[in-house]
Design a protein around this motif. Sequence first.
Motif, short mmCIF file in Angstrom:
data_model
loop_
_atom_site.label_atom_id
_atom_site.label_comp_id
_atom_site.label_asym_id
_atom_site.label_seq_id
_atom_site.Cartn_x
_atom_site.Cartn_y
_atom_site.Cartn_z
N ILE A 15 50.82 1.37 -1.33
CA ILE A 15 50.32 1.72 -2.66
C ILE A 15 50.62 0.61 -3.66
O ILE A 15 49.83 0.33 -4.56
N ASP A 16 51.76 -0.06 -3.50
CA ASP A 16 52.10 -1.15 -4.41
C ASP A 16 51.19 -2.36 -4.19
O ASP A 16 50.78 -3.01 -5.15
N GLU A 17 50.85 -2.63 -2.94
CA GLU A 17 49.91 -3.72 -2.64
C GLU A 17 48.53 -3.40 -3.20
O GLU A 17 47.86 -4.26 -3.77
N TYR A 18 48.11 -2.15 -3.04
CA TYR A 18 46.82 -1.74 -3.58
C TYR A 18 46.80 -1.90 -5.09
O TYR A 18 45.82 -2.41 -5.66
N ALA A 19 47.86 -1.47 -5.76
CA ALA A 19 47.91 -1.57 -7.22
C ALA A 19 47.85 -3.01 -7.68
O ALA A 19 47.16 -3.33 -8.66
N ALA A 20 48.53 -3.90 -6.99
CA ALA A 20 48.48 -5.32 -7.34
C ALA A 20 47.06 -5.85 -7.15
O ALA A 20 46.54 -6.60 -8.00
N TRP A 21 46.41 -5.45 -6.06
CA TRP A 21 45.04 -5.87 -5.82
C TRP A 21 44.11 -5.33 -6.91
O TRP A 21 43.30 -6.07 -7.48
N ALA A 22 44.23 -4.03 -7.21
CA ALA A 22 43.36 -3.40 -8.21
C ALA A 22 43.55 -4.06 -9.58
O ALA A 22 42.58 -4.32 -10.29
N ALA A 23 44.79 -4.35 -9.93
CA ALA A 23 45.07 -4.99 -11.22
C ALA A 23 44.45 -6.38 -11.27
O ALA A 23 43.95 -6.81 -12.32
N GLY B 97 39.15 8.07 -4.44
CA GLY B 97 39.45 6.64 -4.38
C GLY B 97 39.29 5.98 -5.73
O GLY B 97 40.09 5.12 -6.12
N ASP B 98 38.25 6.37 -6.47
CA ASP B 98 38.04 5.82 -7.81
C ASP B 98 39.16 6.23 -8.76
O ASP B 98 39.59 5.45 -9.61
N VAL B 99 39.63 7.48 -8.63
CA VAL B 99 40.76 7.95 -9.43
C VAL B 99 41.98 7.06 -9.16
O VAL B 99 42.66 6.62 -10.09
N ILE B 100 42.25 6.79 -7.89
CA ILE B 100 43.40 5.97 -7.53
C ILE B 100 43.26 4.56 -8.10
O ILE B 100 44.24 3.97 -8.57
N TYR B 101 42.07 4.01 -8.10
CA TYR B 101 41.84 2.67 -8.64
C TYR B 101 42.28 2.61 -10.10
O TYR B 101 43.07 1.74 -10.50
N TYR B 102 41.78 3.53 -10.92
CA TYR B 102 42.13 3.51 -12.33
C TYR B 102 43.61 3.83 -12.55
O TYR B 102 44.25 3.24 -13.41
N TRP B 103 44.15 4.75 -11.77
CA TRP B 103 45.57 5.08 -11.86
C TRP B 103 46.42 3.85 -11.55
O TRP B 103 47.38 3.54 -12.27
N LEU C 32 46.34 1.45 -14.40
CA LEU C 32 47.19 1.92 -15.49
C LEU C 32 48.67 1.74 -15.17
O LEU C 32 49.47 1.42 -16.06
N CYS C 33 49.03 1.91 -13.92
CA CYS C 33 50.42 1.62 -13.51
C CYS C 33 50.75 0.17 -13.84
O CYS C 33 51.80 -0.13 -14.41
N GLY D 281 53.52 -1.59 -16.45
CA GLY D 281 54.63 -2.22 -15.74
C GLY D 281 55.32 -1.30 -14.75
O GLY D 281 56.48 -1.52 -14.41
N GLN D 282 54.61 -0.29 -14.28
CA GLN D 282 55.19 0.67 -13.34
C GLN D 282 54.83 0.30 -11.91
O GLN D 282 53.68 0.00 -11.63
N LYS D 283 55.80 0.36 -11.04
CA LYS D 283 55.55 0.18 -9.62
C LYS D 283 55.10 1.55 -9.09
O LYS D 283 55.84 2.53 -9.20
N PRO D 284 53.89 1.66 -8.56
CA PRO D 284 53.38 2.96 -8.14
C PRO D 284 54.32 3.73 -7.21
O PRO D 284 54.48 4.94 -7.37
#
Length: 105
Positions: A3-11, A62-68, A71-72, A76-79
């Motif tokens: 989830i942290d890798e995904y968040a970095a990618w999404a950001a 999946g789209d919800v997770i992308y925006y979430w 926002l993380c 500055g939040q680590k998912p």
Amino acid sequence: MTIDEYAAWAASVAKVDEHPSNERLSYLGLGLAGEAGEVAEHIKKLLRDDWLDKAGLVDELGDVIYYWACLCATTGQKPSELLERSAAKIKRRLSEAASRVGQEM
């Protein structure tokens, strides 16, 4: 992918940084709300038509997770840490609710 890798990618895709403008933060928040509305729409159609478009629902989740995830990143939040805090809060609430039920008896 974690989830942290995904968040970095999404950001990186969304070009999010830790100091977003109010406009950027609003865009991401509205995107999350809009996608959550799409999830609700699938559930509404399930109630109305007694049929669930599971693939469509999964796409919207999946789209919800992308925006979430974006926002993380903006806050500055680590998912993974946010999920751990959320689970701890829910466990605490469940424990408190069980204690109240036990006291009522």
